[in-house]
Design a protein around this motif. Structure first.
Motif: not given
Length: 367
Positions: A4, A43, A73-74, A77-78, A81, A85, A88
């Motif tokens: 992530v 990450t 917003l990030c 998150r994975d 993907d 992302l 979105q």
């Protein structure tokens, strides 16, 4: 557990130009240094990816958009993907516009995530985009600042021709400067003119004979405003001049409209402006259905440039050239690891984008 996004950092750089070619400018403003905005994404398992937002004088705007709107917003998150992302985040932020500083900052995050994806897979991004990709060298052209005065134009053209470039782009809208460049370069050098949206359609039609005499490879963004796609199509039909555009196009749907209108002979998506590699890769098949070559815009020299190189190597055709911003800076963040030789540039074959910025250069020119 998926890897992530743990940290996103904006890093502003300012690298001075060498003083031996005075008079450089951009859009009428004296140019003494090149500003850049790098974005470092880390990450949860410690993998680092690098991206770049188009900025020039506006790096602060992109950094603010990154820190205030995009990063929240990030985080968490994975990291793998990417497409989901990016969509979105675009949906959440579309009310602020589908281009400009927000899209530039998002482009940098996207490029950094592709860098991470390549590093995790142990292959260059070009291999992720085109299985079976083979290492190759791509032709590139020297993309100059604006020098305006014919003698200064002659001096810089002579320098880049002597450096081995077989193609040159001017950022000029004056015929004396263009003629000086053609005379100094000679007929064998490919010449491109980026007019910076300087003219109306009647104005450039009146200049058509003079522009034809320069034997241009293409005339870039001749009309104001840049979204005047119908005007570009009329210019092509009425004058036969080879026209290019695209660096100010922010979405794939706009590129579709640009191509459907018959506005260009070459289309110029910009990875650090339009949404990164995720969006850039979509332009190639779209342009292919119209028979229009893609000539990526990369008027920057960090990870955004590497993104253009990797995608062009994987998806570009035989006509693809790389824009090499020739500002003659004191240093490059990649040192000697990324430099054209005889007008060609070898696609870096390290994992991800192929190269990481030199940490000493980043520390020295952080701004």
């Amino acid at each position: 557990m998926p890897s992530v996004i743990a940290e996103i950092e904006a890093i502003s750089l300012r690298i001075p130009l060498k003083a031996d070619l005075p008079g450089a400018a951009l859009w009428g403003e004296p140019l003494e240094a090149a500003d850049a905005l790098l974005v470092k994404v880390t990450t949860s398992d410690g993998v680092v990816g690098w991206g770049e937002a188009f900025g020039l004088y506006g790096t602060g705007l992109a950094a603010h958009a990154l820190n205030e709107l995009i990063t929240p917003l990030c985080l968490g998150r994975d990291a793998g993907d990417i497409a989901a992302l990016m969509e979105q985040v675009q949906r959440r932020l579309h009310v602020f516009g589908r281009g400009g500083a927000i899209t530039y900052a998002l482009s940098a995050v996207d490029i950094a995530l592709w860098d991470i994806a390549g590093k995790l897979a142990g292959v260059p991004v070009a291999e992720l985009l085109s299985e079976g990709h083979r290492a190759r060298a791509l032709p590139c052209y020297a993309s100059l600042a604006c020098y305006t005065e014919p003698q200064r134009v002659r001096a810089v053209v002579r320098r880049v021709v002597d450096d081995g470039f077989g193609a040159i782009k001017l950022h000029e809208s004056g015929l004396p400067a263009m003629r000086a460049a053609r005379e100094e370069a000679g007929p064998a050098i490919a010449l491109i003119v980026d007019a910076g949206c300087a003219w109306s359609l009647p104005q450039v039609q009146a200049l058509a004979a003079d522009l034809h005499a320069l034997d241009l490879t293409f005339l870039e963004e001749p009309l104001w405003p840049p979204e005047n796609f119908d005007g570009l199509a009329k210019l092509r039909r009425r004058t036969g001049l080879p026209v290019s555009s695209g660096e100010n196009v922010g979405t794939v749907m706009e590129f579709e409209r640009l191509l459907d209108s018959g506005a260009v002979d070459f289309v110029q998506p910009s990875p650090a402006k339009m949404g990164g590699i995720t969006e850039l890769r979509k332009v190639f098949p779209l342009a292919g259905t119209h028979g229009v070559p893609v000539m990526t815009h990369s008027f920057y020299d960090g990870p955004g440039l590497l993104a253009a190189i990797q995608v062009a190597a994987a998806l570009g055709g035989a006509d693809a050239m790389i824009e090499w911003r020739w500002f003659d800076q004191l240093t490059s963040i990649y040192g000697d690891a990324l430099a054209p030789m005889n007008g060609r540039i070898i696609v870096p074959q390290g994992p991800g984008l192929g190269l990481d910025p030199d940490p000493d250069a980043v520390r020295a020119y952080r701004f």
